[in-house]
Design a protein around this motif. Structure first.
Motif, mmCIF file in Angstrom:
data_model
loop_
_atom_site.group_PDB
_atom_site.id
_atom_site.type_symbol
_atom_site.label_atom_id
_atom_site.label_comp_id
_atom_site.label_asym_id
_atom_site.label_seq_id
_atom_site.Cartn_x
_atom_site.Cartn_y
_atom_site.Cartn_z
ATOM 1 N N ILE A 117 0.836 -1.207 0.000
ATOM 2 C CA ILE A 117 0.000 0.000 0.000
ATOM 3 C C ILE A 117 0.870 1.255 0.000
ATOM 4 O O ILE A 117 0.630 2.188 -0.774
ATOM 5 N N VAL A 118 1.901 1.273 0.836
ATOM 6 C CA VAL A 118 2.801 2.425 0.891
ATOM 7 C C VAL A 118 3.492 2.615 -0.458
ATOM 8 O O VAL A 118 3.605 3.736 -0.962
ATOM 9 N N LYS A 119 3.923 1.519 -1.069
ATOM 10 C CA LYS A 119 4.576 1.597 -2.377
ATOM 11 C C LYS A 119 3.616 2.123 -3.442
ATOM 12 O O LYS A 119 4.005 2.962 -4.273
ATOM 13 N N LEU A 120 2.357 1.656 -3.436
ATOM 14 C CA LEU A 120 1.366 2.167 -4.389
ATOM 15 C C LEU A 120 1.172 3.673 -4.248
ATOM 16 O O LEU A 120 1.093 4.397 -5.244
ATOM 17 N N ILE A 121 1.107 4.134 -3.011
ATOM 18 C CA ILE A 121 0.906 5.562 -2.759
ATOM 19 C C ILE A 121 2.112 6.361 -3.248
ATOM 20 O O ILE A 121 1.972 7.392 -3.905
ATOM 21 N N LYS A 122 3.320 5.861 -2.966
ATOM 22 C CA LYS A 122 4.533 6.582 -3.390
ATOM 23 C C LYS A 122 4.699 6.553 -4.900
ATOM 24 O O LYS A 122 5.170 7.525 -5.496
ATOM 25 N N ASP A 123 4.319 5.449 -5.551
ATOM 26 C CA ASP A 123 4.445 5.352 -7.010
ATOM 27 C C ASP A 123 3.534 6.333 -7.733
ATOM 28 O O ASP A 123 3.846 6.764 -8.844
ATOM 29 N N LYS A 176 2.999 9.276 -6.830
ATOM 30 C CA LYS A 176 3.605 10.595 -6.625
ATOM 31 C C LYS A 176 2.586 11.643 -6.162
ATOM 32 O O LYS A 176 2.571 12.779 -6.641
ATOM 33 N N LEU A 177 1.723 11.218 -5.256
ATOM 34 C CA LEU A 177 0.767 12.151 -4.665
ATOM 35 C C LEU A 177 1.458 12.920 -3.546
ATOM 36 O O LEU A 177 2.459 12.471 -2.986
ATOM 37 N N LYS A 178 0.911 14.077 -3.201
ATOM 38 C CA LYS A 178 1.533 14.925 -2.189
ATOM 39 C C LYS A 178 1.089 14.511 -0.789
ATOM 40 O O LYS A 178 0.517 15.298 -0.038
ATOM 41 N N VAL A 179 1.341 13.256 -0.452
ATOM 42 C CA VAL A 179 0.998 12.725 0.865
ATOM 43 C C VAL A 179 2.152 11.857 1.365
ATOM 44 O O VAL A 179 3.009 11.434 0.587
ATOM 45 N N GLN A 180 2.150 11.623 2.673
ATOM 46 C CA GLN A 180 3.118 10.720 3.276
ATOM 47 C C GLN A 180 2.357 9.532 3.858
ATOM 48 O O GLN A 180 1.311 9.706 4.472
#
Length: 160
Positions: free
Chosen positions: A107-113, A115-119
């Motif tokens: 899930i973390v990898k999907l979010i980082k891939d 490139k959204l402005k969230v952590q």
């Protein structure tokens, strides 16, 4: 900063109610008469006992329908193979809760891939997502709903 948690849980009370309804249906159905078929829920493990594998399959269909009707996502079910012992056959179903480490990392990898402005940060069996705008967080929720992950996800603890 707005934030929310990504979790995978089910309502244990609703699951127990669904099991009770399934037990009631099995005791009243003609095709289960005299088979001593039962459902039993212990913590997160559902045990089905019946006279044959065919009846176990019917029982599985019944319990899945009851869980769905009660709002419990059946994606959290981990169904084991039936095991015969004497005159009965039993099958265990584990009702999974919480995100395991592999799924949380995915899930973390999907979010980082994206490139959204969230952590995104893993915190135990949940993932916390923080961002400057609510719109960014809602975009993450929408993106995760579109992904086909092996566990049902819920979004809670939304804070502004």
């Amino acid at each position: 900063m707005p934030s929310f948690d990504i979790v995978s849980e089910f309502d244990k009370h609703e699951a127990q109610n669904a099991i009770d309804q399934a037990n009631k249906e099995v005791t009243t159905r003609f095709d289960f008469k005299g088979s001593n078929s039962t459902f039993e829920l212990n913590e997160d493990k559902l045990i089905m006992v019946s006279g044959s594998e065919f009846q176990l399959q019917q029982m599985l269909d019944i319990v899945q329908a009851k869980l769905t009707k009660r709002g419990v996502d059946i994606g959290c079910l981990d169904i084991a193979e039936p095991k015969a012992s004497g005159k009965t056959v039993r099958q265990e179903i584990i009702m999974k809760q919480g995100l395991d480490a592999l799924l949380a990392k995915k899930i973390v990898k999907l979010i980082k891939d994206k490139k959204l402005k969230v952590q995104a940060a893993i915190q135990g069996d949940k993932v916390r997502v923080t961002g400057k705008k609510k719109d960014d967080l809602q975009e993450v929720m929408q993106m995760l709903k579109e992904e086909k992950l092996e566990m049902p996800l819920q979004y809670d603890n939304f804070r502004e």
